[in-house]
Design a protein around this motif. Structure first.
Motif, PDB file in Angstrom:
ATOM      1  N   GLU A   1       0.843  -1.209   0.000  1.00 15.93           N
ATOM      2  CA  GLU A   1       0.000   0.000   0.000  1.00 15.93           C
ATOM      3  C   GLU A   1       0.877   1.258   0.000  1.00 15.93           C
ATOM      4  OE1 GLU A   1      -3.401   0.128  -0.390  1.00 15.93           O
ATOM      5  OE2 GLU A   1      -2.991  -1.982  -0.794  1.00 15.93           O
ATOM      6  N   ALA A   2       1.998   1.187   0.724  1.00 13.13           N
ATOM      7  CA  ALA A   2       2.897   2.348   0.776  1.00 13.13           C
ATOM      8  C   ALA A   2       3.491   2.637  -0.605  1.00 13.13           C
ATOM      9  CB  ALA A   2       4.002   2.103   1.799  1.00 13.13           C
ATOM     10  N   GLU A   3       3.861   1.577  -1.323  1.00 10.79           N
ATOM     11  CA  GLU A   3       4.390   1.783  -2.671  1.00 10.79           C
ATOM     12  C   GLU A   3       3.334   2.401  -3.587  1.00 10.79           C
ATOM     13  OE1 GLU A   3       7.450  -1.657  -3.898  1.00 10.79           O
ATOM     14  OE2 GLU A   3       5.584  -2.415  -3.030  1.00 10.79           O
ATOM     15  N   ILE A   4       2.109   1.876  -3.473  1.00  8.82           N
ATOM     16  CA  ILE A   4       1.030   2.415  -4.319  1.00  8.82           C
ATOM     17  C   ILE A   4       0.807   3.883  -3.978  1.00  8.82           C
ATOM     18  CG2 ILE A   4      -1.399   2.176  -4.965  1.00  8.82           C
ATOM     19  CD1 ILE A   4      -1.140  -0.838  -4.210  1.00  8.82           C
ATOM     20  N   ASP A   5       0.795   4.195  -2.675  1.00  9.61           N
ATOM     21  CA  ASP A   5       0.664   5.603  -2.251  1.00  9.61           C
ATOM     22  C   ASP A   5       1.713   6.474  -2.934  1.00  9.61           C
ATOM     23  OD1 ASP A   5      -1.401   5.063  -0.541  1.00  9.61           O
ATOM     24  OD2 ASP A   5      -0.142   4.915   1.260  1.00  9.61           O
ATOM     25  N   ALA A   6       2.951   5.984  -2.905  1.00  6.67           N
ATOM     26  CA  ALA A   6       4.054   6.776  -3.445  1.00  6.67           C
ATOM     27  C   ALA A   6       3.882   6.998  -4.948  1.00  6.67           C
ATOM     28  CB  ALA A   6       5.382   6.084  -3.160  1.00  6.67           C
ATOM     29  N   GLY A  61      11.627  -3.102 -13.593  1.00  4.75           N
ATOM     30  CA  GLY A  61      11.125  -2.460 -12.386  1.00  4.75           C
ATOM     31  C   GLY A  61      10.362  -1.178 -12.618  1.00  4.75           C
ATOM     32  N   ILE A  62      10.129  -0.847 -13.890  1.00  2.49           N
ATOM     33  CA  ILE A  62       9.470   0.432 -14.182  1.00  2.49           C
ATOM     34  C   ILE A  62       7.951   0.276 -14.176  1.00  2.49           C
ATOM     35  CG2 ILE A  62       9.156   2.244 -15.906  1.00  2.49           C
ATOM     36  CD1 ILE A  62      12.073   1.499 -16.832  1.00  2.49           C
ATOM     37  N   ALA A  63       7.303   1.005 -13.271  1.00  2.51           N
ATOM     38  CA  ALA A  63       5.845   0.945 -13.164  1.00  2.51           C
ATOM     39  C   ALA A  63       5.245   2.251 -13.675  1.00  2.51           C
ATOM     40  CB  ALA A  63       5.435   0.712 -11.712  1.00  2.51           C
ATOM     41  N   ASN A  64       3.982   2.164 -14.090  1.00  9.74           N
ATOM     42  CA  ASN A  64       3.268   3.346 -14.579  1.00  9.74           C
ATOM     43  C   ASN A  64       2.384   3.875 -13.444  1.00  9.74           C
ATOM     44  OD1 ASN A  64       1.463   5.119 -15.733  1.00  9.74           O
ATOM     45  ND2 ASN A  64       1.208   3.933 -17.614  1.00  9.74           N
ATOM     46  N   PRO A  65       2.725   5.047 -12.894  1.00  9.20           N
ATOM     47  CA  PRO A  65       1.953   5.571 -11.754  1.00  9.20           C
ATOM     48  C   PRO A  65       0.462   5.713 -12.055  1.00  9.20           C
ATOM     49  CG  PRO A  65       3.944   6.875 -12.114  1.00  9.20           C
ATOM     50  CD  PRO A  65       3.842   5.936 -13.264  1.00  9.20           C
ATOM     51  N   LEU A  66       0.116   6.058 -13.297  1.00 10.35           N
ATOM     52  CA  LEU A  66      -1.293   6.223 -13.651  1.00 10.35           C
ATOM     53  C   LEU A  66      -2.061   4.902 -13.568  1.00 10.35           C
ATOM     54  CD1 LEU A  66      -0.915   8.717 -16.597  1.00 10.35           C
ATOM     55  CD2 LEU A  66      -2.469   9.036 -14.683  1.00 10.35           C
ATOM     56  N   VAL A  67      -1.376   3.819 -13.896  1.00 10.42           N
ATOM     57  CA  VAL A  67      -2.026   2.501 -13.804  1.00 10.42           C
ATOM     58  C   VAL A  67      -2.339   2.198 -12.343  1.00 10.42           C
ATOM     59  CG1 VAL A  67      -1.530   0.011 -13.941  1.00 10.42           C
ATOM     60  CG2 VAL A  67      -1.183   1.473 -15.947  1.00 10.42           C
ATOM     61  N   LEU A  68      -1.414   2.509 -11.457  1.00 12.36           N
ATOM     62  CA  LEU A  68      -1.642   2.241 -10.037  1.00 12.36           C
ATOM     63  C   LEU A  68      -2.744   3.143  -9.476  1.00 12.36           C
ATOM     64  CD1 LEU A  68       2.093   1.724  -9.153  1.00 12.36           C
ATOM     65  CD2 LEU A  68       0.314  -0.037  -9.147  1.00 12.36           C
ATOM     66  N   LEU A  69      -2.757   4.401  -9.915  1.00 12.53           N
ATOM     67  CA  LEU A  69      -3.820   5.293  -9.453  1.00 12.53           C
ATOM     68  C   LEU A  69      -5.177   4.828  -9.986  1.00 12.53           C
ATOM     69  CD1 LEU A  69      -4.834   7.784  -7.966  1.00 12.53           C
ATOM     70  CD2 LEU A  69      -4.254   9.160  -9.979  1.00 12.53           C
ATOM     71  N   ALA A  70      -5.205   4.433 -11.252  1.00 10.46           N
ATOM     72  CA  ALA A  70      -6.468   3.937 -11.829  1.00 10.46           C
ATOM     73  C   ALA A  70      -6.965   2.721 -11.047  1.00 10.46           C
ATOM     74  CB  ALA A  70      -6.281   3.585 -13.305  1.00 10.46           C
ATOM     75  N   ALA A  71      -6.045   1.829 -10.698  1.00 12.94           N
ATOM     76  CA  ALA A  71      -6.427   0.636  -9.931  1.00 12.94           C
ATOM     77  C   ALA A  71      -6.999   1.038  -8.580  1.00 12.94           C
ATOM     78  CB  ALA A  71      -5.213  -0.273  -9.741  1.00 12.94           C
ATOM     79  N   ARG A  72      -6.370   2.023  -7.954  1.00 17.05           N
ATOM     80  CA  ARG A  72      -6.860   2.466  -6.654  1.00 17.05           C
ATOM     81  C   ARG A  72      -8.244   3.113  -6.784  1.00 17.05           C
ATOM     82  NH1 ARG A  72      -2.991   4.591  -2.149  1.00 17.05           N
ATOM     83  NH2 ARG A  72      -2.929   2.348  -1.850  1.00 17.05           N
ATOM     84  N   LEU A  73      -8.408   3.967  -7.790  1.00 20.26           N
ATOM     85  CA  LEU A  73      -9.712   4.624  -7.976  1.00 20.26           C
ATOM     86  C   LEU A  73     -10.810   3.595  -8.241  1.00 20.26           C
ATOM     87  CD1 LEU A  73      -8.766   7.689 -10.239  1.00 20.26           C
ATOM     88  CD2 LEU A  73      -9.296   7.714  -7.789  1.00 20.26           C
ATOM     89  N   ALA A  74     -10.431   2.511  -8.904  1.00 22.61           N
ATOM     90  CA  ALA A  74     -11.436   1.502  -9.260  1.00 22.61           C
ATOM     91  C   ALA A  74     -11.711   0.547  -8.104  1.00 22.61           C
ATOM     92  CB  ALA A  74     -10.975   0.719 -10.483  1.00 22.61           C
ATOM     93  N   GLY A  75     -10.901   0.617  -7.050  1.00 24.91           N
ATOM     94  CA  GLY A  75     -11.154  -0.244  -5.900  1.00 24.91           C
ATOM     95  C   GLY A  75     -10.504  -1.618  -6.000  1.00 24.91           C
ATOM     96  N   VAL A  76      -9.442  -1.727  -6.801  1.00 24.90           N
ATOM     97  CA  VAL A  76      -8.732  -3.005  -6.937  1.00 24.90           C
ATOM     98  C   VAL A  76      -8.134  -3.400  -5.587  1.00 24.90           C
ATOM     99  CG1 VAL A  76      -6.697  -4.080  -8.004  1.00 24.90           C
ATOM    100  CG2 VAL A  76      -8.273  -2.674  -9.381  1.00 24.90           C
TER     101      VAL A  76
END
Lengths: 434, 434
Positions: free
Chosen positions: A70-75, A166-181
């Protein structure tokens, strides 16, 4: 240049049939490799997933770091600009509102003999969503897959998304969070599909897997189908625009290019009742191709698979459209509603010149996961229905069993299924003795 | 004897997991043969179909006799007894009434910015239904597949049914007529599936193929999927009965046997909260097996895959049932509605002791084509939805494009899809200049 067809041409039917049948995609045959990967993940679980991730994504993980914390997703979410966050939130809200209206109703009623009949919808318990990594890692697709699942009531929604190097797309993680994944794993490829389908010590198995992916992902989805449910295997994207002469050629050109820029195998077709307008659009496409960022891709798609078809009238346009059964259909004509009524097969229709297809890709509300390759003849875009299943319900009374039981016994006898008949007759006999 | 399990046993979880995972079907690998047959039909059309029919069904046909004539169908229908005709008519009427209630609604609404959103359902234009020949030629399956298609509005519905040595089942032809089938061809196997999918000079292609069949038919359906839609690939049938002690053991035994008699790979499971009742049912099964016509098949199924599970209470029964996700579930308990509310995954539920599953096979109304092999976790039985598809609709106004267009452009930019963004921005710019 694209193909130019005219229904007045003597060989139109031949040309149009060739256009319909054009093979746009040569999928590499990766089935043997994928079968091995799936068997490996089934046999060795996390160990196999970690090794394959190291091999394909050049990323060393442990069972503890497979999943984003969760901390990584927050970041990562904090890296997203306010403008992008607001756009994603607007999209999520509109997609949620649209899909909420799709929820089907349960039903229950009594028939003339007092039997109660009906059905009940219930969500899939756990679903997994594949999100491609790299260039085709689209946050909009996360919303389009995850929101219908959550609206349907899926309790556990897991995402797999490869993070090469190791490269992640921050928008993908935010979209997942907004969608309730609920869970996000940094893995991809056939190994991620296998982990979702069969489970590992770290990743619990799911019941349904959706989302786009490359040839390996598609082959893996086909292979795990049956063990879990899957959504469609999407082909390259397509758009058909039906436009009369009262349109801005540049707008229509951009609509055609917004499919073409997806993929060299994408297909953009214009049908118009004005030959001169068709030429003007083709010119506008060439002009835009001079500067478009993805001109290499869009240009190849337009040259190899693009077409401008001139028809006598809009009825002819509708008839050709129904033979194409396009994924996306824009109706840029004076009365788009009247033309829409003549359309029998299309994944999504965009009505009027102020509804570019790109609106539907992001913020319109309807889903952008749609049937490709003429499959709109028999299938639909992604919806809440893909995350629900229906249980039928029957409850006979004494009276209704007496009324319809004998017919069941007759048909069972005709089909030589004696126990079927006896299961009804034994009850009727006992009841008649009462 | 079947397996006896008890949740009180120390190794219950191991035994139950083994039961869940039991492999009940070894499909022969006929894929290579099927691929050849499909290629042959695609290449040579009617000629290939006729040759293969002569080879497999020992039946010499011509393009003119591939299809049953109306006069032939009339003659076969006249062979059906009045009792059987009346039973089929009752079944057809009840199936039609149930499925008519399944028709989903179109929807259309305006959002806060004046954009019109919605969707529209439309039927598949042409569907093909596979009907097995020989012993497994079930008229009830014709009704269960054909009626939903016709209720959905499918304009052209074709049946293929092999007639080995020329022998046809009059009840199948009558069922097809009652259901409103438009064309009936006396062909079967992979060649019939290929003919429906790709068309020949005599048989026009369809958009969707449904219906059960042997390994060749299943492999052919898998291969043509994508070119056309298909329904599920059904596995061997299953029933789970949850029954308390206040039931007639013989009735429950007959319900278990009515699945077991289908197929040696069928599975019948009883869950009861009374160990003595479970034993009584097992005894009743053995007694019925002494005389049942299909005792060889039913006995093998019951011996190899049957199970009697004793639980502490009905909550435990519901929990186990949800892990099994049965195709058919009978709830023979004092309050079947209360127990039904605890069931999350099942193809069809039959409530109360007066609702033997055989009622649902023939005359109940709900469909008898249901998800097998635990796929009720993610899929549903056949319905009108299988013959419909949904087109989503969006129509922006100037105001709504101004309101949500910029967000679409922002997301397009994030996804590096420039033409997507430009298709929105070009319109907004032009409109802002007005």
């Amino acid at each position: 240049m694209p193909q130019f067809l005219n229904t007045q041409d003597a060989d139109f039917e031949t040309q149009f049939t060739a256009l319909l049948g054009a093979k746009r995609e040569d999928s590499p045959d990766v089935d043997a490799v994928v079968a091995e990967i799936i068997a490996d993940v089934r046999a060795r679980g996390d160990a196999a997933v970690l090794e394959l991730t190291a091999q394909f994504d050049r990323l060393e993980l442990t069972p503890e770091t497979l999943r984003f914390s969760e901390a990584e997703i927050d970041a990562f979410c904090a890296e997203v600009s306010d403008e992008e966050r607001a756009a994603l939130e607007l999209a999520a809200e509109r997609i949620r509102a649209y899909h909420s209206r799709q929820m089907p109703s349960d039903d229950s009623w009594a028939d003339a003999n007092g039997a109660t009949l009906g059905w009940r919808w219930s969500p899939v318990s756990a679903a997994g969503l594949y999100v491609p990594g790299g260039l085709a890692s689209y946050p909009s697709s996360v919303l389009m897959n995850a929101i219908p699942a959550k609206v349907a009531g899926v309790e556990r929604l897991a995402i797999v998304v490869p993070t090469p190097d190791g490269i992640a797309n921050p928008l993908v993680l935010l979209a997942a969070r907004l969608a309730g994944v609920d869970e996000i794993y940094r893995i991809g490829g056939a190994q991620a599909v296998a982990a979702l389908a069969y489970g590992t010590d770290t990743i619990a198995p799911v019941d349904k897997i959706t989302g786009p992916g490359n040839a390996f992902v598609a082959a893996a989805k086909r292979r795990v189908f049956g063990k879990v449910g899957i959504d469609m295997i999407a082909g390259p994207s397509e758009i058909l625009v039906i436009a009369d002469k009262d349109n801005n050629p540049d707008w229509i050109a951009l609509d055609l290019l917004s499919q073409a820029e997806h993929d060299e195998s994408a297909q953009s077709i214009l049908i118009t009742d004005d030959n001169g307008f068709g030429k003007a659009v083709a010119q506008a496409v060439e002009k835009r191709l001079e500067t478009l960022e993805r001109r290499a891709i869009a240009g190849a798609s337009w040259r190899d698979f693009g077409a401008v078809i001139t028809v006598d009238d809009l009825d002819q346009a509708a008839a050709l459209s129904n033979r194409i059964a396009p994924e996306h259909l824009e109706l840029c004509v004076a009365d788009p509603d009247a033309l829409s009524d003549k359309i029998t097969h299309a994944g999504a229709i965009f009505l009027g010149q102020f509804t570019p297809e790109a609106i539907g890709d992001y913020v319109g509300g309807p889903n952008h996961v749609l049937p490709t390759a003429r499959s709109a003849r028999f299938s639909s875009g992604l919806s809440v229905m893909d995350f629900l299943k229906r249980t039928t319900l029957s409850k006979m009374t004494l009276e209704s069993l007496r009324a319809i039981g004998p017919a069941a016994a007759t048909l069972a006898k005709s089909e030589s299924l004696e126990a079927h008949g006896l299961s009804v007759l034994a009850r009727l006999e006992a009841l008649n003795q009462k």
